[in-house]
Write an enzyme that holds these catalytic residues in place. Structure first.
Site, mmCIF file in Angstrom:
data_model
loop_
_atom_site.group_PDB
_atom_site.id
_atom_site.type_symbol
_atom_site.label_atom_id
_atom_site.label_comp_id
_atom_site.label_asym_id
_atom_site.label_seq_id
_atom_site.Cartn_x
_atom_site.Cartn_y
_atom_site.Cartn_z
ATOM 1 N N HIS A 184 0.718 -1.212 0.030
ATOM 2 C CA HIS A 184 -0.035 0.079 -0.091
ATOM 3 C C HIS A 184 0.782 1.031 0.039
ATOM 4 O O HIS A 184 0.407 2.372 -0.271
ATOM 5 C CB HIS A 184 -0.971 0.130 1.194
ATOM 6 C CG HIS A 184 -1.921 -1.095 1.207
ATOM 7 N ND1 HIS A 184 -3.420 -0.723 0.701
ATOM 8 C CD2 HIS A 184 -1.897 -2.356 1.292
ATOM 9 C CE1 HIS A 184 -4.025 -1.879 0.722
ATOM 10 N NE2 HIS A 184 -3.119 -2.805 0.970
ATOM 11 N N ASP B 282 3.386 9.157 -1.298
ATOM 12 C CA ASP B 282 2.252 8.244 -0.768
ATOM 13 C C ASP B 282 2.046 7.263 -1.850
ATOM 14 O O ASP B 282 2.082 7.347 -3.013
ATOM 15 C CB ASP B 282 1.023 9.244 -0.664
ATOM 16 C CG ASP B 282 0.210 9.044 0.487
ATOM 17 O OD1 ASP B 282 0.376 7.876 0.958
ATOM 18 O OD2 ASP B 282 -0.582 10.036 0.952
#
Length: 483
Positions: free
Chosen positions: A157, A365
């Protein structure tokens, strides 16, 4: 037909889908598991005096969960240590914050062994296993030692760092070797996929085969980019719920005719909060006429409060927000509203909907689902504008946002000015383009794409089309797997 077993560090499906905070693993996987009638296995979040491998199996929010407790030393070395003080900063390119300690490494491997030992009895012959995130990188290799031959997939992730950054990790080669016991590796973006492939080819002396598979350490795996989405239909509905409407009205009333710029993040150094505050301050300095006309609403939910780095970040943000308010505030206007508490998912939807600008500017991110939730919450008749960091994984899918470099303070300030003054026609067009992607590439699309590849269904072409097994396209032969 077998079940889908999801494995992650924490297991926290909400009992009420509306009460999650700002998007992420819990909301995405809960939706997926309800569809698949699967099991979610992981740490309970509780500690025990001595690890026993005892499992608590229960139903939460329509999801069957299997929970195990860890020892306090496990939590300190595996979770607070190797996961969050070694891997997290390293994978987010903050090598200056990385802590390399042998006890962290030992604790990380010990907990992964304990997960494998506890999970093994649950696994049935036809089950698919889907392991989530950096906490559990070596889990498949440990399950294979138990004789598990099921197909096992892994999804990361967070970003996978560039080769030279990753090579600063002691025993980096041994860690990557464990990944070759998975059948399929999933990354959020092509950038992360390419970084992993570069490591395999140049650091692990592996190769990328003509069909896109990767071979190293005597094993062959598939790898691809699978950008995660949100439960877009549910979130769109949540944005018009009674609770969301109450928060929308609350925020609009408190705006007093001013335009609200909104950021919603975990309080983490990867989110670029200091850079965001400084860029907003630059905007006020560049556009003095906007003083009293706008304000920044920054929600930064406290996290990992026992880690010194996070305590120091919070102190710096407290100081910075106080300085901006001290220099610019008037008796009837505060330029920064800075809040360190969590809100329900439907409450956030109302806040997003009342916002004129969404500021999503992480320094690095994996994806950032806040960007997608902000878009899904907007009123299509009068939508807000999304400002998005080029270093968020979501930027690859969301090019209709205002894409910015979060390290460029002046460019960020001008993007805020552009967003605040953007005409309605342009705002509608950008929102329409963004919303089309958010709805089409949602969490179900993500789940279906990954699970289909994990089952080995179809091959992947450079443009993402799939072909049934045994068929191909000539273009496939020189390019990596992509999704």
């Amino acid at each position: 037909m077998g079940r889908l077993i999801v494995v992650s560090n924490r297991v926290n499906p909400p009992s009420d889908a509306s009460v999650g905070t700002q998007g992420g693993l819990a909301m995405a996987l809960s939706a997926a598991l309800r569809e698949e009638n699967g099991i979610w296995f992981g740490w309970s979040g509780q500690t025990t005096e001595a690890f026993t491998g005892h499992l608590s199996i229960q139903k939460i929010g329509g999801v069957t969960v299997a929970l195990t407790d860890l020892e306090a030393q496990d939590v300190q070395e595996y979770y607070n240590g190797y996961a969050n003080r070694t891997l997290w900063p390293l994978f987010h390119y903050r090598t200056d914050l990385v802590a390399f300690e042998r006890s962290f490494d030992e604790g990380y491997l010990r907990v992964n062994h304990r997960f494998a030992d506890t999970l093994f009895p649950l696994v049935e012959k036809e089950d698919l296993l889907w392991v989530q995130d950096y906490h559990l990188l070596p889990l498949a290799s440990m399950l294979r030692k138990h004789g598990v031959s099921n197909r096992i997939g892994f999804f990361l992730h967070i970003p996978w760092p560039a080769m030279r950054v990753f090579q600063t990790l002691p025993k980096h080669r041994e860690l990557v070797e464990t990944l070759f016991d998975y059948d399929l590796l999933g990354f959020q973006t092509e950038d992360s996929l390419n970084a992993f492939q570069e490591y395999v080819v140049h650091a692990a002396e592996g190769e990328r085969l003509p069909d896109g598979r990767l071979r190293a350490f005597g094993k062959t795996i598939r790898a691809g980019a699978f950008p995660i989405g949100i439960d877009s239909e549910d979130f769109t509905a949540a944005a018009t719920s009674d609770k969301a409407l109450a928060f929308y009205n609350l925020m609009r009333n408190s705006q007093a005719g001013r335009k609200m710029i909104t950021g919603v993040d975990r309080l983490d150094y990867s989110k670029g909060l200091e850079e965001r505050f400084l860029a907003y301050e630059q905007f006020l300095n560049n556009h003095p006429r906007m003083e009293g006309e706008v304000f920044l609403m920054q929600i930064a939910t406290a996290t990992r409060e026992e880690v010194n780095t996070y305590q120091e970040l919070r102190a710096r943000l407290d100081s910075l927000s106080g300085r901006i308010n001290g220099e610019h505030a008037t008796i009837d206007w505060v330029p920064v509203r800075y809040v360190n508490r969590a809100y329900r998912r439907d409450e956030l939807a109302g806040i997003y909907r009342a916002s004129h600008v969404g500021l999503v500017t992480p320094l690095r991110d994996g994806m950032n689902l806040v960007a997608k939730e902000f878009v899904a919450a907007q009123d299509e008749r009068d939508p807000g504008v999304l400002i998005l960091s080029e270093f968020a994984g979501a930027a690859a899918q969301m090019q209709a946002a205002l894409i910015v470099n979060p390290f460029d303070r002046q460019a960020m300030a001008e993007a805020i000015a552009e967003a605040v003054h953007m005409p309605l026609k342009e705002r509608r067009q950008r929102h329409e383009d963004l919303m089309r992607g958010v709805m089409a590439e949602d969490v179900v699309w993500w789940r279906n794409d990954f699970v289909a590849k994990l089952k080995g269904e179809g091959e992947v072409t450079p443009d993402g089309d799939t072909f049934p097994d045994g068929q191909s396209d000539d273009r496939v032969v020189t390019l990596p797997v992509a999704s």
